[in-house]
Enzyme design. Structure first.
Site, PDB file in Angstrom:
ATOM      1  N   ARG A 277      10.984 -38.534  98.006  1.00 37.06           N
ATOM      2  CA  ARG A 277      10.075 -37.930  98.981  1.00 37.06           C
ATOM      3  C   ARG A 277      10.174 -36.404  98.958  1.00 37.06           C
ATOM      4  O   ARG A 277       9.274 -35.709  99.426  1.00 37.06           O
ATOM      5  CB  ARG A 277      10.376 -38.444 100.392  1.00 37.06           C
ATOM      6  CG  ARG A 277      10.112 -39.925 100.603  1.00 37.06           C
ATOM      7  CD  ARG A 277      10.115 -40.258 102.092  1.00 37.06           C
ATOM      8  NE  ARG A 277      10.205 -41.687 102.356  1.00 37.06           N
ATOM      9  CZ  ARG A 277       9.181 -42.535 102.380  1.00 37.06           C
ATOM     10  NH1 ARG A 277       7.974 -42.083 102.106  1.00 37.06           N
ATOM     11  NH2 ARG A 277       9.357 -43.810 102.655  1.00 37.06           N
TER      12      ARG A 277
ATOM     13  N   PHE B 194       3.356 -46.400  88.704  1.00 32.59           N
ATOM     14  CA  PHE B 194       4.079 -46.201  89.957  1.00 32.59           C
ATOM     15  C   PHE B 194       4.467 -44.733  90.063  1.00 32.59           C
ATOM     16  O   PHE B 194       5.244 -44.225  89.260  1.00 32.59           O
ATOM     17  CB  PHE B 194       5.320 -47.088  90.051  1.00 32.59           C
ATOM     18  CG  PHE B 194       5.838 -47.177  91.462  1.00 32.59           C
ATOM     19  CD1 PHE B 194       5.300 -48.095  92.346  1.00 32.59           C
ATOM     20  CD2 PHE B 194       6.827 -46.316  91.918  1.00 32.59           C
ATOM     21  CE1 PHE B 194       5.752 -48.165  93.661  1.00 32.59           C
ATOM     22  CE2 PHE B 194       7.285 -46.382  93.225  1.00 32.59           C
ATOM     23  CZ  PHE B 194       6.745 -47.309  94.096  1.00 32.59           C
TER      24      PHE B 194
ATOM     25  N   ASP C  19      -3.049 -49.215  97.107  1.00 34.11           N
ATOM     26  CA  ASP C  19      -2.682 -49.975  95.911  1.00 34.11           C
ATOM     27  C   ASP C  19      -3.556 -51.230  95.860  1.00 34.11           C
ATOM     28  O   ASP C  19      -4.663 -51.193  95.339  1.00 34.11           O
ATOM     29  CB  ASP C  19      -1.191 -50.304  95.959  1.00 34.11           C
ATOM     30  CG  ASP C  19      -0.646 -50.846  94.651  1.00 34.11           C
ATOM     31  OD1 ASP C  19      -1.432 -51.395  93.857  1.00 34.11           O
ATOM     32  OD2 ASP C  19       0.569 -50.736  94.415  1.00 34.11           O
TER      33      ASP C  19
ATOM     34  N   GLU D 124      -3.460 -42.031 104.866  1.00 31.92           N
ATOM     35  CA  GLU D 124      -2.532 -42.840 104.076  1.00 31.92           C
ATOM     36  C   GLU D 124      -2.189 -42.089 102.794  1.00 31.92           C
ATOM     37  O   GLU D 124      -2.945 -41.228 102.339  1.00 31.92           O
ATOM     38  CB  GLU D 124      -3.209 -44.192 103.772  1.00 31.92           C
ATOM     39  CG  GLU D 124      -2.485 -45.114 102.828  1.00 31.92           C
ATOM     40  CD  GLU D 124      -1.198 -45.687 103.394  1.00 31.92           C
ATOM     41  OE1 GLU D 124      -0.253 -44.895 103.556  1.00 31.92           O
ATOM     42  OE2 GLU D 124      -1.124 -46.908 103.644  1.00 31.92           O
ATOM     43  N   ASP D 125      -1.022 -42.406 102.209  1.00 26.42           N
ATOM     44  CA  ASP D 125      -0.651 -41.747 100.956  1.00 26.42           C
ATOM     45  C   ASP D 125      -1.316 -42.387  99.749  1.00 26.42           C
ATOM     46  O   ASP D 125      -1.845 -41.691  98.881  1.00 26.42           O
ATOM     47  CB  ASP D 125       0.878 -41.713 100.785  1.00 26.42           C
ATOM     48  CG  ASP D 125       1.534 -43.089 100.855  1.00 26.42           C
ATOM     49  OD1 ASP D 125       0.833 -44.082 101.179  1.00 26.42           O
ATOM     50  OD2 ASP D 125       2.750 -43.187 100.603  1.00 26.42           O
TER      51      ASP D 125
END
Length: 218
Positions: free
Chosen positions: A200, A187, A138, A134-135
């Site tokens: 991206r 963020f 959160d 996963e990136d």
């Protein structure tokens, strides 16, 4: 035997780096505040994570499950390092890849409404060592939902590698097995992390500016 390396903890008051110190696409020049994690540091940390993964999971067939879209860069680079270890070790193990796509964000907020909008037949995970890549973690709700789904297929083992884990009061307390960086509640975009599909194409992890949020708001 070496233990698993802890994640790199980036403090709340970490200022990051001036954009002028790095190559940033001109079309994003006004949309970013700072470079937060340079690409070279990401790659070095990913190389160490590959070693940790092989140490813990390298005794049995691994299925690497990429969470699209944000996880694809980290996934590709992590697998390149794992494959290099596989090639240069006396003991190598078979590894296959699979993909799943989830949706939980609108603008810069996790909605909590997790949708699986793509993915192959996950029955191939049965009896395998599964590495979910996963990136960013959160709130942790998305990953908890995905883990529940994956475990329905009775894998031999499930581990999660996440490039980033965010320190946030919204967290449900979930922590992945392999962590690249623990970051403040900002963020961030770049290195395949997006804001409504933009950013991206940045190599570095950067903090988005209010100008950028307004420009690319859904």
């Amino acid at each position: 035997m070496a233990t698993r390396s802890p994640g790199v903890v980036i403090s709340d008051d970490e200022p990051g780096y001036d954009l002028d110190l790095f190559c940033i696409p001109n079309h994003y020049a006004e949309d970013l505040e700072r470079v937060f994690i340079p690409h070279g540091l990401i790659m070095d940390r990913t190389e160490r994570l590959a070693r940790d993964v092989m140490k813990e999971m390298g005794g049995h067939h691994i299925v690497a499950l990429c969470v699209l879209k944000g996880g694809y860069k980290f996934f590709a680079d992590l697998l390149d390092y794992i494959k290099a270890l596989n090639r240069n070790s006396d003991r190598s193990i078979p590894m296959t890849v699979d993909f799943i796509r989830l949706k939980s964000y609108c603008n810069d907020q996790s909605t909590g409404d997790i949708k699986v909008i793509g993915g192959d037949d996950l029955s191939t995970l049965t009896g395998k060592n599964v590495l979910i890549v996963e990136d960013i973690i959160d709130t942790g709700k998305t990953m908890q939902t995905l883990l529940s789904l994956v475990r329905q297929y009775n894998p031999k083992m499930v581990k999660v590698a996440s490039l980033l884990v965010k320190r946030t009061p919204r967290s449900v307390g979930y922590k992945p097995d392999f962590v690249g960086f623990e970051i403040p509640d900002k963020f961030v975009v770049g290195y395949a992390l997006d804001y409504n599909e933009y950013f991206r194409d940045l190599n570095h992890v950067c903090v988005i500016s209010e100008t950028g949020k307004a420009k690319y708001k859904a």
